[in-house]
Scaffold this active site. Sequence first.
Site, PDB file in Angstrom:
ATOM      1  N   ARG A  83      -3.676  10.721   4.234  1.00  0.00           N
ATOM      2  CA  ARG A  83      -2.355  11.255   4.518  1.00  0.00           C
ATOM      3  C   ARG A  83      -1.469  11.378   3.281  1.00  0.00           C
ATOM      4  O   ARG A  83      -0.802  12.375   3.062  1.00  0.00           O
ATOM      5  CB  ARG A  83      -1.716  10.292   5.534  1.00  0.00           C
ATOM      6  CG  ARG A  83      -0.360  10.676   6.010  1.00  0.00           C
ATOM      7  CD  ARG A  83      -0.417  11.745   7.058  1.00  0.00           C
ATOM      8  NE  ARG A  83       0.895  12.147   7.469  1.00  0.00           N
ATOM      9  CZ  ARG A  83       1.172  13.327   7.987  1.00  0.00           C
ATOM     10  NH1 ARG A  83       0.229  14.211   8.155  1.00  0.00           N
ATOM     11  NH2 ARG A  83       2.387  13.626   8.351  1.00  0.00           N
ATOM     12  N   ARG A 133       0.492  14.994  13.319  1.00  0.00           N
ATOM     13  CA  ARG A 133       1.208  14.533  12.130  1.00  0.00           C
ATOM     14  C   ARG A 133       1.725  15.744  11.352  1.00  0.00           C
ATOM     15  O   ARG A 133       1.199  16.089  10.291  1.00  0.00           O
ATOM     16  CB  ARG A 133       0.303  13.634  11.272  1.00  0.00           C
ATOM     17  CG  ARG A 133      -0.171  12.414  12.050  1.00  0.00           C
ATOM     18  CD  ARG A 133      -0.858  11.379  11.195  1.00  0.00           C
ATOM     19  NE  ARG A 133       0.060  10.605  10.392  1.00  0.00           N
ATOM     20  CZ  ARG A 133      -0.286   9.501   9.727  1.00  0.00           C
ATOM     21  NH1 ARG A 133      -1.505   9.045   9.792  1.00  0.00           N
ATOM     22  NH2 ARG A 133       0.598   8.854   8.997  1.00  0.00           N
ATOM     23  N   PRO A 134       2.756  16.399  11.888  1.00  0.00           N
ATOM     24  CA  PRO A 134       3.275  17.610  11.234  1.00  0.00           C
ATOM     25  C   PRO A 134       3.904  17.307   9.883  1.00  0.00           C
ATOM     26  O   PRO A 134       4.289  16.158   9.610  1.00  0.00           O
ATOM     27  CB  PRO A 134       4.337  18.124  12.216  1.00  0.00           C
ATOM     28  CG  PRO A 134       4.699  16.955  13.055  1.00  0.00           C
ATOM     29  CD  PRO A 134       3.527  16.029  13.078  1.00  0.00           C
ATOM     30  N   ILE A 135       4.018  18.325   9.031  1.00  0.00           N
ATOM     31  CA  ILE A 135       4.690  18.128   7.733  1.00  0.00           C
ATOM     32  C   ILE A 135       5.816  19.157   7.544  1.00  0.00           C
ATOM     33  O   ILE A 135       6.173  19.496   6.430  1.00  0.00           O
ATOM     34  CB  ILE A 135       3.690  18.177   6.547  1.00  0.00           C
ATOM     35  CG1 ILE A 135       2.903  19.485   6.553  1.00  0.00           C
ATOM     36  CG2 ILE A 135       2.762  16.991   6.544  1.00  0.00           C
ATOM     37  CD1 ILE A 135       2.273  19.763   5.199  1.00  0.00           C
ATOM     38  N   ASP A 136       6.362  19.610   8.664  1.00  0.00           N
ATOM     39  CA  ASP A 136       7.415  20.630   8.587  1.00  0.00           C
ATOM     40  C   ASP A 136       8.635  20.160   7.779  1.00  0.00           C
ATOM     41  O   ASP A 136       9.266  20.961   7.080  1.00  0.00           O
ATOM     42  CB  ASP A 136       7.845  21.058  10.000  1.00  0.00           C
ATOM     43  CG  ASP A 136       8.248  19.876  10.863  1.00  0.00           C
ATOM     44  OD1 ASP A 136       7.417  18.968  11.042  1.00  0.00           O
ATOM     45  OD2 ASP A 136       9.401  19.834  11.323  1.00  0.00           O
ATOM     46  N   GLN A 137       8.959  18.878   7.846  1.00  0.00           N
ATOM     47  CA  GLN A 137      10.147  18.398   7.121  1.00  0.00           C
ATOM     48  C   GLN A 137       9.896  18.360   5.604  1.00  0.00           C
ATOM     49  O   GLN A 137      10.806  18.549   4.809  1.00  0.00           O
ATOM     50  CB  GLN A 137      10.579  17.015   7.620  1.00  0.00           C
ATOM     51  CG  GLN A 137      10.970  16.992   9.079  1.00  0.00           C
ATOM     52  CD  GLN A 137      12.079  17.992   9.404  1.00  0.00           C
ATOM     53  OE1 GLN A 137      13.156  17.973   8.800  1.00  0.00           O
ATOM     54  NE2 GLN A 137      11.810  18.876  10.352  1.00  0.00           N
ATOM     55  N   ARG A 165      -8.965   0.521   3.631  1.00  0.00           N
ATOM     56  CA  ARG A 165      -7.999   1.464   3.048  1.00  0.00           C
ATOM     57  C   ARG A 165      -6.716   0.748   2.657  1.00  0.00           C
ATOM     58  O   ARG A 165      -6.045   1.146   1.697  1.00  0.00           O
ATOM     59  CB  ARG A 165      -7.637   2.552   4.062  1.00  0.00           C
ATOM     60  CG  ARG A 165      -8.665   3.655   4.204  1.00  0.00           C
ATOM     61  CD  ARG A 165      -8.116   4.765   5.085  1.00  0.00           C
ATOM     62  NE  ARG A 165      -6.719   4.992   4.774  1.00  0.00           N
ATOM     63  CZ  ARG A 165      -5.747   5.121   5.681  1.00  0.00           C
ATOM     64  NH1 ARG A 165      -6.015   5.093   6.958  1.00  0.00           N
ATOM     65  NH2 ARG A 165      -4.503   5.304   5.298  1.00  0.00           N
ATOM     66  N   ASP A 214       3.844   0.214  12.312  1.00  0.00           N
ATOM     67  CA  ASP A 214       2.625  -0.290  11.666  1.00  0.00           C
ATOM     68  C   ASP A 214       2.337  -1.756  12.008  1.00  0.00           C
ATOM     69  O   ASP A 214       1.304  -2.293  11.583  1.00  0.00           O
ATOM     70  CB  ASP A 214       2.702  -0.108  10.140  1.00  0.00           C
ATOM     71  CG  ASP A 214       2.511   1.354   9.748  1.00  0.00           C
ATOM     72  OD1 ASP A 214       2.338   2.202  10.639  1.00  0.00           O
ATOM     73  OD2 ASP A 214       2.554   1.658   8.538  1.00  0.00           O
ATOM     74  N   LYS A 248       0.840  -1.213   0.000  1.00  0.00           N
ATOM     75  CA  LYS A 248       0.000   0.000   0.000  1.00  0.00           C
ATOM     76  C   LYS A 248       0.868   1.254   0.000  1.00  0.00           C
ATOM     77  O   LYS A 248       0.685   2.155  -0.831  1.00  0.00           O
ATOM     78  CB  LYS A 248      -0.888  -0.006   1.239  1.00  0.00           C
ATOM     79  CG  LYS A 248      -1.445   1.350   1.609  1.00  0.00           C
ATOM     80  CD  LYS A 248      -2.044   1.313   3.009  1.00  0.00           C
ATOM     81  CE  LYS A 248      -2.424   2.671   3.523  1.00  0.00           C
ATOM     82  NZ  LYS A 248      -1.308   3.435   4.093  1.00  0.00           N
ATOM     83  N   ASN A 249       1.813   1.312   0.922  1.00  0.00           N
ATOM     84  CA  ASN A 249       2.564   2.563   1.069  1.00  0.00           C
ATOM     85  C   ASN A 249       3.486   2.838  -0.118  1.00  0.00           C
ATOM     86  O   ASN A 249       3.854   3.992  -0.351  1.00  0.00           O
ATOM     87  CB  ASN A 249       3.351   2.567   2.381  1.00  0.00           C
ATOM     88  CG  ASN A 249       2.436   2.768   3.579  1.00  0.00           C
ATOM     89  OD1 ASN A 249       1.277   3.159   3.418  1.00  0.00           O
ATOM     90  ND2 ASN A 249       2.940   2.481   4.770  1.00  0.00           N
ATOM     91  N   CYS A 287      -4.987   8.283   9.207  1.00  0.00           N
ATOM     92  CA  CYS A 287      -5.248   7.671  10.511  1.00  0.00           C
ATOM     93  C   CYS A 287      -4.948   8.649  11.634  1.00  0.00           C
ATOM     94  O   CYS A 287      -3.995   9.422  11.562  1.00  0.00           O
ATOM     95  CB  CYS A 287      -4.365   6.428  10.690  1.00  0.00           C
ATOM     96  SG  CYS A 287      -4.916   5.030   9.738  1.00  0.00           S
ATOM     97  N   ILE A 323       7.245   6.315  17.545  1.00  0.00           N
ATOM     98  CA  ILE A 323       6.983   7.104  16.330  1.00  0.00           C
ATOM     99  C   ILE A 323       5.740   7.983  16.481  1.00  0.00           C
ATOM    100  O   ILE A 323       5.787   9.179  16.226  1.00  0.00           O
ATOM    101  CB  ILE A 323       6.788   6.179  15.099  1.00  0.00           C
ATOM    102  CG1 ILE A 323       7.911   5.135  14.996  1.00  0.00           C
ATOM    103  CG2 ILE A 323       6.657   7.013  13.810  1.00  0.00           C
ATOM    104  CD1 ILE A 323       9.258   5.628  14.566  1.00  0.00           C
TER     105      ILE A 323
END
Length: 420
Positions: free
Chosen positions: A93, A122-126, A398, A306, A22-23, A117, A328
């Site tokens: 996501r 769940r930051p996206i700063d990077q 999903r 996961d 999936k990922n 999920c 995590i």
Amino acid sequence: MDKLVITGGTRLVGEVTISGAKNAAIAILPATLLINGVCTLENVPNISDVKIYCEILQTLGAKITWLSENELTVDTRDINCMQAPLDMTSKFRASYYLLGALLGRCKEAVVGIPGGCNLGARPIDQHIKAFEALGATVDVSQGKITAKCEKLKANSIYMDIVSVGATINAILASVLAEGTTIIDNAAKEPHIVDVANFLNTMGADIRGAGTDVIKVNGVESLHGNTTYSVVPDQIEAGTFMLAAVASKGDLIIRNCITKHLESITAKIIEIGGNVDANGDKLRVWCDQRPSKANIKTLPYPGFPTDLQPQMGVVLSIANGTSIINESIWESRFQYTGELNKMGAKITPNGKTAVFEGVEKLTGAPIYATDLRAGAALIIAGIIAEGTTEVYNLEHIDRGYENIEEKFRKIGANIQRIKEN
Ligand code: UD1
């Protein structure tokens, strides 16, 4: 509301074939935007996240043709839009990959703030840091993220945190940038290697994926007319490995890359199970009640977050008291409340949970709190005494292809009931 009804107490025995990851699939699909052509993808998992991604690509002008259950072509010659519908992109996501891919293709991207999920913040700063390093300006406001640039120019990017998504996004944005980009402190998950392999097959020049320094030599364009097969799903394989142990069963797990499963294999052996790797298949069996163990989730090659809930089910019936430290995600023990309804004795406290092993679980109505928690609760239902009803199946659908059919084939008594 659909539900799964499971009559428990089954030992899982037989063979199961693992689907494509999936990922990896939900990163490769947006990566096709970097190509101006047609490519064929094989071993694509037929799951709802993939279907949503296909719909999103279609709204941008891509043509998707399913050739069979797990094979499709993507034609990206007529991409005519750099804004995906906000309601669709905010649903999950991995829509953040559209930012890197559309920046590369159109020099502009707009997506809704990604959902997914509920595992905590769940930051996206990077991700943003990587785009800015490559010359883009990024604005986050009114529920959307807008990234723009005149042109993308290579740079050195040091990730402050090991992030799978940010590493892939940095690769996507740098593939067509001018010059050589270095991504330092990169994540090393198998699907990062798969995305890089896919892009390299299409003409990109990415080296070092799978290590913590990735070098991307920018190229002028990528070509289509190529077929690529998505890597087998590490997490689905691990889910069935742990289901075999929890049920004191005996499974042959086909179509997996055993190297990706070493951290899980080591833990299974530590708690008294057996694993025999042979080519692309694994035999996993367990003849005794598993023993306690302590687990800390870590980026690859550590124990994957996961698989933490699935391992939690095993430890809930283990002999002795175990501790899981989730390093995590800050909120990944919601499933323990559901397991406690089934007689488990788990005490979560922040990022740690104490599992006092009980002899058996008993069936109950339970709710999937997220994707992997959902898979864990199915395993719990299979090993529990009595009947379990699992709700909130949209989370499970999903990411797991034909999950009840796969479990039924190895002996589980499991049925999906459609309800209004
Ligand atoms: C991916 C997987 C998810 C898995 C996770 C960790 C996909 C679609 N999802 O999620 O199933 O649980 O990897 O293996 O592939 N972080 C920041 N800033 C950022 C990005 C991340 O602080 O910009 C933090 C997160 O809050 C988290 C950690 O870094 O604590 C790891 O997150 P990341 O690896 O980015 O996870 P995802 O890519 O979202």
